[in-house]
Design a protein around this motif. Structure first.
Motif, short mmCIF file in Angstrom:
data_model
loop_
_atom_site.label_atom_id
_atom_site.label_comp_id
_atom_site.label_asym_id
_atom_site.label_seq_id
_atom_site.Cartn_x
_atom_site.Cartn_y
_atom_site.Cartn_z
N ARG A 29 0.82 -1.22 0.00
CA ARG A 29 0.00 0.00 0.00
C ARG A 29 0.85 1.27 0.00
N LEU A 30 2.05 1.17 0.57
CA LEU A 30 2.94 2.32 0.64
C LEU A 30 3.89 2.41 -0.55
N GLY A 31 4.01 1.32 -1.30
CA GLY A 31 4.94 1.30 -2.42
C GLY A 31 6.39 1.16 -2.00
N VAL A 32 6.60 0.43 -0.90
CA VAL A 32 7.96 0.19 -0.41
C VAL A 32 8.13 -1.31 -0.19
N THR A 33 9.32 -1.73 0.20
CA THR A 33 9.56 -3.14 0.46
C THR A 33 9.12 -3.50 1.89
N ARG A 34 8.91 -4.78 2.09
CA ARG A 34 8.58 -5.27 3.43
C ARG A 34 9.72 -4.97 4.39
N GLN A 35 10.95 -5.03 3.92
CA GLN A 35 12.10 -4.74 4.76
C GLN A 35 12.07 -3.31 5.27
N THR A 36 11.56 -2.39 4.46
CA THR A 36 11.44 -1.00 4.90
C THR A 36 10.43 -0.89 6.02
N VAL A 37 9.30 -1.57 5.89
CA VAL A 37 8.28 -1.56 6.94
C VAL A 37 8.85 -2.15 8.22
N ILE A 38 9.57 -3.25 8.11
CA ILE A 38 10.19 -3.88 9.28
C ILE A 38 11.13 -2.90 9.97
N ALA A 39 11.98 -2.22 9.20
CA ALA A 39 12.96 -1.29 9.77
C ALA A 39 12.26 -0.13 10.47
N ILE A 40 11.18 0.37 9.89
CA ILE A 40 10.43 1.46 10.53
C ILE A 40 9.80 0.96 11.83
N GLU A 41 9.13 -0.18 11.77
CA GLU A 41 8.49 -0.75 12.96
C GLU A 41 9.48 -0.96 14.09
N GLN A 42 10.67 -1.42 13.77
CA GLN A 42 11.67 -1.73 14.79
C GLN A 42 12.48 -0.51 15.22
N GLY A 43 12.17 0.65 14.67
CA GLY A 43 12.87 1.87 15.07
C GLY A 43 14.28 1.98 14.53
N ARG A 44 14.59 1.21 13.49
CA ARG A 44 15.92 1.29 12.89
C ARG A 44 15.96 2.31 11.76
#
Length: 72
Positions: A29-44
């Motif tokens: 939905r955001l047009g990014v990779t799953r890895q990007t979502v993971i990094a945002i969620e984890q505060g990295r």
């Protein structure tokens, strides 16, 4: 080594309260990779301001309900 951001988020909680949305579904939905979502969620990784607004719109909440920043 990458320094963790001070920005906090409630993305994981919001995903689960919105029909248990997966990280992959949010990423699509955001047009990014799953890895990007993971990094945002984890505060990295702190998203751009534009992406932060996009995330809040996906969940239909105010940006302050998604992200927080500690008081100095």
């Amino acid at each position: 080594m990458v320094k963790a951001t001070q920005v906090t988020n409630n993305i994981r909680t919001l995903r689960f309260t919105h029909d248990e949305m997966t990280q992959a579904e949010l990423a699509e939905r955001l047009g990014v990779t799953r890895q990007t979502v993971i990094a945002i969620e984890q505060g990295r990784y702190s998203p751009s301001l534009e992406m932060a607004f996009q995330i809040s719109r996906v969940f239909g909440v105010h940006i302050d309900d998604v992200f927080g920043y500690p008081n100095a």
